[in-house]
Design a protein around this motif. Sequence first.
Motif: not given
Ligand code: MG
Length: 647
Positions: A272, A417, A515
């Motif tokens: 991303k 992020e 995760r």
């Molecule tokens: Mg990530």
Amino acid sequence: MSEHTIIPVHPQSAEYSLLTPSQLQAMTRRAERDPDGFWLDQAERIHWHSNPTRAFCGSFQDDVEINWYHDGTLNASVSCIDSHLGDRADQVALISHRDGTDEAEKLTYRMLHERVCRLANALQHLGVSRGDRVAISLPMVSEAPIAMLACARIGAVHVVLFGGLSAEAIAERLVDSGARVVITANEIARGAKRIPLKHIMDEALKKAGAESAVETVLVLRTTDAPVAMLPERDLDFHDFVDWFEPDCIPEIMNAEDPLFLLYTSGSTGKPKAVVHTTGGYMVWAAYTMGMVYTHRPNDVLWCTADVAWITGHTSVVYGPLANGSTTMMFDGLPSYPQPGRWWELIERHKVTMLFTAPTAIRSLMREGDDLVNRYDLSSLRLLGTAGEPISPDAWMWYHDVVGKGSCPVVDTWWQTETAGIMLGPIPGAQKLKPGSATMPLPGVSMVLTDTKGDVIEGAGEGCLCVTRSWPGQARTLWKDHARFQQTYFSFSPGLYFTGDGARRDADGYYWITGRMDDVINISGHRIGTAEIEEAVGTDRRITECAAVGVPHSVKGHALVVFAIARDEQTSITPEDITRQVSLAIGRYAAPDEVFIVPDLPRTRSGKIVRRLLRKIASGELDTLGDLSMLSDADSVDMLINTVWKEE
Ligand code: MG
Ligand code: ATP
């Protein structure tokens, strides 16, 4: 899970700590009570052209709008360089040690200013202006941070691309970002290997064709290798840049103007392109690095991350320079030309703070203690790690053998992020627990939720979310705000969902469990990958391992473990590993299958890609998906052969 060791505050760290435990508590309370006031105070850590009067505006609800310091104006390169010219112009800002050389290049803040300004003027001459994108694909040499800061100086948006990317991956990113200029090098030397960077860039530009906006390619010659130049497009970096004036008036940017785009590691799928803006990012870089790395004059911070990752942006370039520190770069490998290379560099450059990834720590650990003990590492006072969960045994090795028991180890949790550290200890003000990323920094408001998004109070385990914006938060995904909302804000409206799971103990310490996409559910028991991997990894015969769950008709998931043996002579059997996990976690968690493998699939930033292992273990070989994020795509065939050879 067993109870964990507690490491008391190191006496040395208490000496240089900026905060006592009670001051830290007071700071955390203040940030909770008056976030706006708190973050306006923190904004004073950097240099503004005009000071902001508001901290946060926006909301995590509906369209999700994130806005920090919106009426402030600044230039990031001024904060990193010009603001230090008054009192530390002759202090070394950047040490760049090139592999194969004895002497490092040392740039003072004054020299850095000149070099950045020349390139900024050169870029302007090429027609680059405010808001234009510039792609940077360079080895770990001084020109990399110089290029980033030169973009910042003229308001251009940098897009740093990792040097190991394939031509396809580069082409995709050049088209997606719309870069007008590329700054690259003839080649990268990685140990004995050479990566023909410019040749790969040529291929990428050919593939991108008319979709690419690239007009100029600046080519740095880092080795003597010949390089093909396209006369109407390519320019030799120094022949061109060195003619420009060593001073350049900085472009005054609004706080919310983009500073850079950065592609994530791609561990969980398609990378991303995260957008970070100027004011909030700079405050965040200065704040997080200042709090956890407590820079003092004469500190030399060596963060081994490539500048192409967020750790490189914040811990190699913007964080240390905003804080007026000395940052070090090295373009070689930990054990080339011989093991001990890193320790030799720490001794030579009197590195005070070392910051690296758990995977590097584990591979250095494999080389044994004697090697470390051969070097004088007494300059070290702080050790850091980030990027993946660090198992307590690797943490203890780092602490005891590298740090000789006297350097705090700061395990810091962050994401592309988040732009900077969210969870991490404040050395000297907090006790440490090996394997825990400690607690949120003051001003960071974290919660754990169940899988429905309902907040869990007190000790417990769940999904790691953030309730309030922080200055360094990504504002959006490049040209895809809908994906931004969907990825981070649809899980539980009003919360930023990190995608990671964590456990919070009774003392409020956080333990990343892995995760959420990788969580394994065995007969109704949810287990994070980190917990199983920690149980396997405590066996000294194992260097690294990965656990994945594959669908099972009765149990929900069957557990499959992949493990790398310390060396080929090591006798460890799958049964040993099964026994180890049953003992540490419980019989229900006994792996259904164990594979001893020579290596694991990793992203180019060194992270294990469990998604792929899951697909391989469950036989979904037709849908392995995008492999461009892998550092070594051949490892996939090797794994398929290992898992399916007897079928
Ligand atoms: Mg990530
Ligand atoms: P992608 O988002 O493309 O799948 P990625 O998540 O690996 O890739 P990064 O932003 O580089 O890309 O990595 C952030 C992730 O790394 C975190 O979400 C977390 O899973 C892991 N991580 C980072 N620091 C730590 C740490 N100290 N302990 C445990 N995990 C960590």
